[in-house]
Write an enzyme that holds these catalytic residues in place. Structure first.
Site, PDB file in Angstrom:
ATOM      1  N   THR A 136      34.298  36.482  48.615  1.00  9.49           N
ATOM      2  CA  THR A 136      34.048  37.857  48.202  1.00  9.49           C
ATOM      3  C   THR A 136      32.555  38.183  48.191  1.00  9.49           C
ATOM      4  O   THR A 136      31.725  37.287  47.999  1.00  9.49           O
ATOM      5  CB  THR A 136      34.627  38.069  46.776  1.00  9.49           C
ATOM      6  OG1 THR A 136      34.112  39.275  46.234  1.00  9.49           O
ATOM      7  CG2 THR A 136      34.223  36.943  45.823  1.00  9.49           C
ATOM      8  N   ASP A 137      32.242  39.464  48.317  1.00  8.07           N
ATOM      9  CA  ASP A 137      30.831  39.878  48.202  1.00  8.07           C
ATOM     10  C   ASP A 137      30.350  39.819  46.745  1.00  8.07           C
ATOM     11  O   ASP A 137      29.146  39.917  46.481  1.00  8.07           O
ATOM     12  CB  ASP A 137      30.618  41.283  48.778  1.00  8.07           C
ATOM     13  CG  ASP A 137      31.422  42.374  48.080  1.00  8.07           C
ATOM     14  OD1 ASP A 137      32.250  42.065  47.195  1.00  8.07           O
ATOM     15  OD2 ASP A 137      31.224  43.563  48.424  1.00  8.07           O
ATOM     16  N   GLU A 138      31.301  39.643  45.799  1.00  6.12           N
ATOM     17  CA  GLU A 138      30.913  39.653  44.377  1.00  6.12           C
ATOM     18  C   GLU A 138      30.036  38.455  44.017  1.00  6.12           C
ATOM     19  O   GLU A 138      29.372  38.464  42.987  1.00  6.12           O
ATOM     20  CB  GLU A 138      32.163  39.740  43.490  1.00  6.12           C
ATOM     21  CG  GLU A 138      32.984  40.973  43.828  1.00  6.12           C
ATOM     22  CD  GLU A 138      34.119  41.298  42.872  1.00  6.12           C
ATOM     23  OE1 GLU A 138      34.084  40.877  41.717  1.00  6.12           O
ATOM     24  OE2 GLU A 138      35.047  42.002  43.317  1.00  6.12           O
ATOM     25  N   TYR A 162      35.254  35.379  37.452  1.00  6.85           N
ATOM     26  CA  TYR A 162      35.867  35.383  38.795  1.00  6.85           C
ATOM     27  C   TYR A 162      34.820  35.103  39.864  1.00  6.85           C
ATOM     28  O   TYR A 162      34.969  34.180  40.677  1.00  6.85           O
ATOM     29  CB  TYR A 162      36.552  36.733  39.072  1.00  6.85           C
ATOM     30  CG  TYR A 162      36.851  36.967  40.541  1.00  6.85           C
ATOM     31  CD1 TYR A 162      37.787  36.183  41.212  1.00  6.85           C
ATOM     32  CD2 TYR A 162      36.188  37.965  41.267  1.00  6.85           C
ATOM     33  CE1 TYR A 162      38.063  36.382  42.566  1.00  6.85           C
ATOM     34  CE2 TYR A 162      36.457  38.172  42.619  1.00  6.85           C
ATOM     35  CZ  TYR A 162      37.390  37.377  43.265  1.00  6.85           C
ATOM     36  OH  TYR A 162      37.651  37.567  44.610  1.00  6.85           O
ATOM     37  N   LYS A 166      34.321  31.887  42.432  1.00  7.95           N
ATOM     38  CA  LYS A 166      34.299  32.008  43.898  1.00  7.95           C
ATOM     39  C   LYS A 166      32.977  31.478  44.449  1.00  7.95           C
ATOM     40  O   LYS A 166      32.946  30.822  45.494  1.00  7.95           O
ATOM     41  CB  LYS A 166      34.516  33.467  44.334  1.00  7.95           C
ATOM     42  CG  LYS A 166      35.897  34.031  44.077  1.00  7.95           C
ATOM     43  CD  LYS A 166      37.011  33.323  44.814  1.00  7.95           C
ATOM     44  CE  LYS A 166      37.030  33.591  46.307  1.00  7.95           C
ATOM     45  NZ  LYS A 166      38.243  33.016  46.958  1.00  7.95           N
TER      46      LYS A 166
HETATM   47  P1  NAD Z   1      46.080  38.048  45.278  1.00  9.45           P
HETATM   48  O1  NAD Z   1      45.815  37.814  43.830  1.00  9.45           O
HETATM   49  O2  NAD Z   1      46.825  39.254  45.712  1.00  9.45           O
HETATM   50  O3  NAD Z   1      46.860  36.792  45.885  1.00  9.45           O
HETATM   51  C1  NAD Z   1      46.542  35.470  45.564  1.00  9.45           C
HETATM   52  C2  NAD Z   1      47.662  34.566  46.084  1.00  9.45           C
HETATM   53  O4  NAD Z   1      47.305  33.207  45.793  1.00  9.45           O
HETATM   54  C3  NAD Z   1      49.017  34.830  45.422  1.00  9.45           C
HETATM   55  O5  NAD Z   1      50.041  34.806  46.387  1.00  9.45           O
HETATM   56  C4  NAD Z   1      49.165  33.668  44.455  1.00  9.45           C
HETATM   57  O6  NAD Z   1      50.513  33.314  44.199  1.00  9.45           O
HETATM   58  C5  NAD Z   1      48.417  32.569  45.197  1.00  9.45           C
HETATM   59  N1  NAD Z   1      47.913  31.537  44.293  1.00  9.45           N
HETATM   60  C6  NAD Z   1      47.233  31.713  43.130  1.00  9.45           C
HETATM   61  N2  NAD Z   1      46.983  30.523  42.562  1.00  9.45           N
HETATM   62  C7  NAD Z   1      47.493  29.576  43.391  1.00  9.45           C
HETATM   63  C8  NAD Z   1      47.528  28.165  43.358  1.00  9.45           C
HETATM   64  N3  NAD Z   1      46.997  27.471  42.333  1.00  9.45           N
HETATM   65  N4  NAD Z   1      48.119  27.504  44.388  1.00  9.45           N
HETATM   66  C9  NAD Z   1      48.676  28.186  45.423  1.00  9.45           C
HETATM   67  N5  NAD Z   1      48.681  29.531  45.480  1.00  9.45           N
HETATM   68  C10 NAD Z   1      48.091  30.214  44.490  1.00  9.45           C
HETATM   69  O7  NAD Z   1      44.648  37.967  45.955  1.00  9.45           O
HETATM   70  P2  NAD Z   1      44.067  38.757  47.214  1.00  9.45           P
HETATM   71  O8  NAD Z   1      43.516  40.045  46.760  1.00  9.45           O
HETATM   72  O9  NAD Z   1      45.053  38.721  48.313  1.00  9.45           O
HETATM   73  O10 NAD Z   1      42.827  37.818  47.574  1.00  9.45           O
HETATM   74  C11 NAD Z   1      42.982  36.729  48.478  1.00  9.45           C
HETATM   75  C12 NAD Z   1      41.638  36.044  48.654  1.00  9.45           C
HETATM   76  O11 NAD Z   1      40.677  36.980  49.137  1.00  9.45           O
HETATM   77  C13 NAD Z   1      41.066  35.479  47.347  1.00  9.45           C
HETATM   78  O12 NAD Z   1      40.467  34.233  47.637  1.00  9.45           O
HETATM   79  C14 NAD Z   1      40.025  36.511  46.934  1.00  9.45           C
HETATM   80  O13 NAD Z   1      38.981  35.908  46.207  1.00  9.45           O
HETATM   81  C15 NAD Z   1      39.544  36.992  48.289  1.00  9.45           C
HETATM   82  N6  NAD Z   1      39.019  38.374  48.327  1.00  9.45           N
HETATM   83  C16 NAD Z   1      39.761  39.413  47.811  1.00  9.45           C
HETATM   84  C17 NAD Z   1      39.258  40.713  47.912  1.00  9.45           C
HETATM   85  C18 NAD Z   1      40.051  41.885  47.404  1.00  9.45           C
HETATM   86  O14 NAD Z   1      39.557  43.009  47.437  1.00  9.45           O
HETATM   87  N7  NAD Z   1      41.282  41.722  46.962  1.00  9.45           N
HETATM   88  C19 NAD Z   1      38.019  40.946  48.513  1.00  9.45           C
HETATM   89  C20 NAD Z   1      37.301  39.864  49.026  1.00  9.45           C
HETATM   90  C21 NAD Z   1      37.823  38.572  48.940  1.00  9.45           C
HETATM   91  P1  TYD Z   2      39.080  46.317  40.931  1.00  8.19           P
HETATM   92  O1  TYD Z   2      40.088  46.951  41.823  1.00  8.19           O
HETATM   93  O2  TYD Z   2      39.538  45.527  39.762  1.00  8.19           O
HETATM   94  O3  TYD Z   2      38.143  45.423  41.888  1.00  8.19           O
HETATM   95  P2  TYD Z   2      36.738  44.664  41.561  1.00  8.19           P
HETATM   96  O4  TYD Z   2      36.525  44.625  40.102  1.00  8.19           O
HETATM   97  O5  TYD Z   2      36.973  43.308  42.121  1.00  8.19           O
HETATM   98  O6  TYD Z   2      35.685  45.433  42.284  1.00  8.19           O
HETATM   99  O7  TYD Z   2      38.106  47.441  40.386  1.00  8.19           O
HETATM  100  C1  TYD Z   2      37.413  48.290  41.270  1.00  8.19           C
HETATM  101  C2  TYD Z   2      36.524  49.184  40.442  1.00  8.19           C
HETATM  102  O8  TYD Z   2      37.331  50.072  39.673  1.00  8.19           O
HETATM  103  C3  TYD Z   2      35.655  48.435  39.450  1.00  8.19           C
HETATM  104  O9  TYD Z   2      34.376  49.074  39.378  1.00  8.19           O
HETATM  105  C4  TYD Z   2      36.394  48.583  38.142  1.00  8.19           C
HETATM  106  C5  TYD Z   2      37.084  49.931  38.266  1.00  8.19           C
HETATM  107  N1  TYD Z   2      38.373  50.084  37.582  1.00  8.19           N
HETATM  108  C6  TYD Z   2      38.590  51.183  36.738  1.00  8.19           C
HETATM  109  O10 TYD Z   2      37.717  52.034  36.541  1.00  8.19           O
HETATM  110  N2  TYD Z   2      39.817  51.306  36.120  1.00  8.19           N
HETATM  111  C7  TYD Z   2      40.810  50.389  36.298  1.00  8.19           C
HETATM  112  O11 TYD Z   2      41.908  50.531  35.672  1.00  8.19           O
HETATM  113  C8  TYD Z   2      40.578  49.274  37.176  1.00  8.19           C
HETATM  114  C9  TYD Z   2      41.643  48.242  37.400  1.00  8.19           C
HETATM  115  C10 TYD Z   2      39.347  49.177  37.802  1.00  8.19           C
END
Ligand code: NAD
Ligand code: TYD
Length: 360
Positions: A136-138, A162, A166
């Site tokens: 992630t960019d975070e 989180y 990461k």
């Molecule tokens: P998500 O929470 O939707 O899915 C996570 C998946 O991992 C689920 O299917 C869960 O069952 C599985 N999982 C969790 N713990 C596990 C374990 N111990 N063993 C096996 N499986 C396990 O997450 P996402 O949003 O799809 O993110 C996927 C990846 O991308 C993550 O590594 C996250 O850090 C990264 N990422 C997400 C975003 C975003 O905006 N969602 C952005 C950048 C990077």
């Molecule tokens: P989120 O989707 O949780 O992603 P991330 O924290 O990883 O960026 O949140 C996106 C943005 O929205 C973040 O600035 C927090 C804000 N947010 C709200 O204002 N209300 C909400 O109920 C949630 C879940 C997030």
């Protein structure tokens, strides 16, 4: 036939990636999806691929070294794409431990199993084996509202449990590349949105609440900025990095699509109004009056933004889906998959929602 081991494939991005890969490569590849099926993992996300001969699901925890090693022993894995993680910042603030376990230890287990399977006696690695760590960019911390960007060279400065977990996992992958010459890439992506996203994240939560006439919780002043990328573009970027990127490199993947949270909420409300037919009873529920400013997230990062220059120049990837189109596709998907949303919001989700939002 190339064999992929995808971890976390039952989650949001992982399931979109699996769909993308089968659309692109059809029967030219085999995918083994390893997922623990936490609250965020949902096999319904993969219902339309589950009967394919070239798809296998294995329920396992990435921290379970013997289960993961067994998969490598029984299959000649060519590519690992490691998505599995705990992914929600708010949950990490309440309960950091599982984030360290899954994100840090789980990544270490995946690295060790792949290294053991791919390393030759002379310490070099078998040809054409690749591990991609999805991050992630975070990890870069927070930017000011000043037009600056995260680059691959930006020092890590994570703030939430989180992002700290990461960042730790990224460092482990880097250490394996530097120490052993382990064949890997890291991608650091901005906020994703699209089908199958669990409604704890901003966009699906707002869509779902608005359609039910429930309050739309805005943390702080609503001016925090995120850079939103349509999930299919992310899936494509991951595949392109693995096939066209230079090994051992990090690539940032971003949408060039910065929006304040409040802008996102306005856009969702306007788009719902536009897309709902006049005789749909939900239309009357959707309104800006639902917007409720609530207590800010602790340590809330102000702004994330990626300039995806390196991936564009070296790999030829760029974000294809503009936000106006992506948000319509996303809302259309949630309209057409009301049962999916009802299923994931029944049971434990209600308790989660009450706990997370009660003091806000
Ligand atoms: P998500 O929470 O939707 O899915 C996570 C998946 O991992 C689920 O299917 C869960 O069952 C599985 N999982 C969790 N713990 C596990 C374990 N111990 N063993 C096996 N499986 C396990 O997450 P996402 O949003 O799809 O993110 C996927 C990846 O991308 C993550 O590594 C996250 O850090 C990264 N990422 C997400 C975003 C975003 O905006 N969602 C952005 C950048 C990077
Ligand atoms: P989120 O989707 O949780 O992603 P991330 O924290 O990883 O960026 O949140 C996106 C943005 O929205 C973040 O600035 C927090 C804000 N947010 C709200 O204002 N209300 C909400 O109920 C949630 C879940 C997030």
């Amino acid at each position: 036939m190339r064999t992929y081991l995808v971890t976390g494939g039952a989650g949001f991005i992982g399931s979109n990636y699996i769909h993308y890969m089968f659309r692109k490569y059809d029967n030219e590849i085999r995918i083994i999806n390893v997922d623990k099926l936490t609250y965020a993992g949902n096999l319904a996300n993969l219902a339309d691929v589950e009967n394919r001969d070239n798809y296998t699901f294995v329920k396992a925890d990435v921290c379970d070294s013997s289960a993961i090693r067994k998969i490598f022993a029984e299959n000649d894995i060519d590519r690992v794409v490691h998505f599995a993680a705990e992914s929600h910042v708010d949950r990490s603030i309440k309960d950091p431990e599982v984030f360290v376990r899954t994100n840090v230890l789980g990544t270490l287990v995946m690295l060790n199993a792949a290294k053991e399977a791919w390393e030759k006696e002379d310490g070099t690695f078998k040809e054409n084996k690749k591990f991609l760590h999805v991050s992630t960019d975070e990890v870069y911390g927070s930017l000011d509202y000043d037009g600056s960007y995260f680059y691959e060279t930006t020092p890590y400065d994570p703030h939430s449990p989180y992002s700290a977990s990461k960042a730790s996992s990224d460092f482990l992958v880097k250490s394996y590349m530097d120490t052993y010459g382990f064949p890997a890439n890291i991608t650091n992506c901005s906020n994703n949105y699209g089908p199958y996203q669990f409604p704890e994240k901003l966009i699906p939560l707002i869509i779902n609440n608005a359609l039910h006439g429930k309050k739309l919780p805005v943390y702080g002043d609503g001016k925090n900025v995120r850079d939103w990328l349509y999930v299919e573009d992310h899936a494509k970027g991951i595949d392109m990095v693995q096939e066209k990127g230079r090994l051992f490199e990090t690539y940032n993947i971003g949408g060039h699509n910065e929006k304040q949270n409040i802008e996102i909420i306005y856009t969702i409300i306007d788009t719902l109004q536009e897309m709902l037919s006049d005789d749909d009873p939900r239309k009357a529920l959707v309104s800006r009056d639902l917007i409720t400013y609530v207590a800010d997230r602790k340590g809330h990062d102000k702004r994330y933004a990626i300039a995806p220059d390196k991936i564009k120049e070296e790999v030829g990837w760029y974000p294809e889906t503009c936000f106006a189109e992506g948000i319509k596709k996303t809302i259309k998907w949630y309209f057409e998959n009301e049962d999916w949303m009802n299923n994931v919001t029944s049971g434990d989700y209600q308790k989660y929602y009450e706990d997370m939002y009660k003091n806000r």
